[in-house]
Structure formats: C-alpha cells, structure tokens
Write a protein that holds these residues in place. Sequence first.
Motif, mmCIF file in Angstrom:
data_model
loop_
_atom_site.group_PDB
_atom_site.id
_atom_site.type_symbol
_atom_site.label_atom_id
_atom_site.label_comp_id
_atom_site.label_asym_id
_atom_site.label_seq_id
_atom_site.Cartn_x
_atom_site.Cartn_y
_atom_site.Cartn_z
ATOM 1 N N MET A 34 0.863 -1.173 0.000
ATOM 2 C CA MET A 34 0.000 0.000 0.000
ATOM 3 C C MET A 34 0.907 1.233 0.000
ATOM 4 O O MET A 34 1.803 1.361 0.843
ATOM 5 N N ILE A 35 0.702 2.109 -0.973
ATOM 6 C CA ILE A 35 1.475 3.345 -1.088
ATOM 7 C C ILE A 35 0.505 4.508 -0.902
ATOM 8 O O ILE A 35 -0.489 4.599 -1.612
ATOM 9 N N GLU A 47 0.765 17.570 -10.561
ATOM 10 C CA GLU A 47 1.007 17.401 -9.129
ATOM 11 C C GLU A 47 2.022 16.256 -8.990
ATOM 12 O O GLU A 47 1.784 15.139 -9.461
ATOM 13 N N ILE A 48 3.150 16.526 -8.346
ATOM 14 C CA ILE A 48 4.219 15.543 -8.176
ATOM 15 C C ILE A 48 4.290 15.148 -6.705
ATOM 16 O O ILE A 48 4.365 16.012 -5.827
ATOM 17 N N ALA A 49 4.290 13.842 -6.437
ATOM 18 C CA ALA A 49 4.388 13.352 -5.055
ATOM 19 C C ALA A 49 5.773 13.656 -4.500
ATOM 20 O O ALA A 49 6.779 13.327 -5.137
ATOM 21 N N ASP A 50 5.818 14.297 -3.320
ATOM 22 C CA ASP A 50 7.117 14.567 -2.701
ATOM 23 C C ASP A 50 7.253 13.941 -1.309
ATOM 24 O O ASP A 50 8.328 13.985 -0.724
ATOM 25 N N LYS A 51 6.197 13.349 -0.791
ATOM 26 C CA LYS A 51 6.250 12.559 0.442
ATOM 27 C C LYS A 51 5.308 11.379 0.266
ATOM 28 O O LYS A 51 4.137 11.551 -0.055
ATOM 29 N N VAL A 52 5.849 10.184 0.486
ATOM 30 C CA VAL A 52 5.096 8.954 0.244
ATOM 31 C C VAL A 52 5.306 7.998 1.409
ATOM 32 O O VAL A 52 6.424 7.840 1.903
ATOM 33 N N HIS A 53 4.216 7.376 1.862
ATOM 34 C CA HIS A 53 4.274 6.371 2.926
ATOM 35 C C HIS A 53 4.058 4.997 2.284
ATOM 36 O O HIS A 53 3.120 4.809 1.515
ATOM 37 N N LEU A 54 4.925 4.048 2.601
ATOM 38 C CA LEU A 54 4.913 2.717 2.003
ATOM 39 C C LEU A 54 4.693 1.676 3.086
ATOM 40 O O LEU A 54 5.305 1.758 4.157
ATOM 41 N N MET A 84 11.018 0.212 -4.067
ATOM 42 C CA MET A 84 11.206 -0.509 -2.809
ATOM 43 C C MET A 84 10.038 -1.471 -2.559
ATOM 44 O O MET A 84 10.235 -2.596 -2.100
ATOM 45 N N GLY A 85 8.821 -1.033 -2.868
ATOM 46 C CA GLY A 85 7.650 -1.884 -2.686
ATOM 47 C C GLY A 85 7.717 -3.149 -3.517
ATOM 48 O O GLY A 85 7.339 -4.227 -3.050
#
Length: 96
Positions: A34-35, A47-54, A84-85
Amino acid sequence: MADKSSTLMYKGHPLRRKDNLIYYGSMADKYIIMIQVTSTTKSGDLEIADKVHLELQLTDPDLKSRDRVVKKSDLPDLFSAIDMGSIWLMRALSGK
C-alpha cells in the motif's frame, strides 16, 4: 468493470489507484503493498508526489488493520516507493 487486459501491471503484479492510495499486488496473494501519497508539489500543470508512505501488508481480512502491517517506510518520491515496494513484495511472496 475493467477487464484483465486493461489492468496496469508492474513487474507482473497489478497496480490500482484510489485517490491518494496505490495498491500494488493481488488480494489473492498473502501480501500486498500500500502506497499513500501524503504530500505533493505543483510542477507546471502536474502534481508531483514529494512525500510517500509505504507499507507491506498481509491480506488476511480477519486481522485488524494495524496488525496487517509487516513493514513500513516514508520515502521522498513515488518512484522510490514503487521500487522498494516491488522488492518487499517479491521477497515476501517468495518466503525470504
């Protein structure tokens, strides 16, 4: 309902998006990735993702949501999270 041929695949596993959540893997398997995009920045019209929780999660529906999490990490971009996922998912499904 989308047919199998129109499903987005990455390294042999399906990718599905719902708002700011991206699920990588199949619910038929023991594990799924889950990202969650937690922050974005504007770059032109995008819109560019700059913080993501994996998170690597078990798919067992009998477990509470907090008990499903096997691994988790915060990353600076979507590419790093998917990369990484895919490694976490490959290792988890192979039993290593």
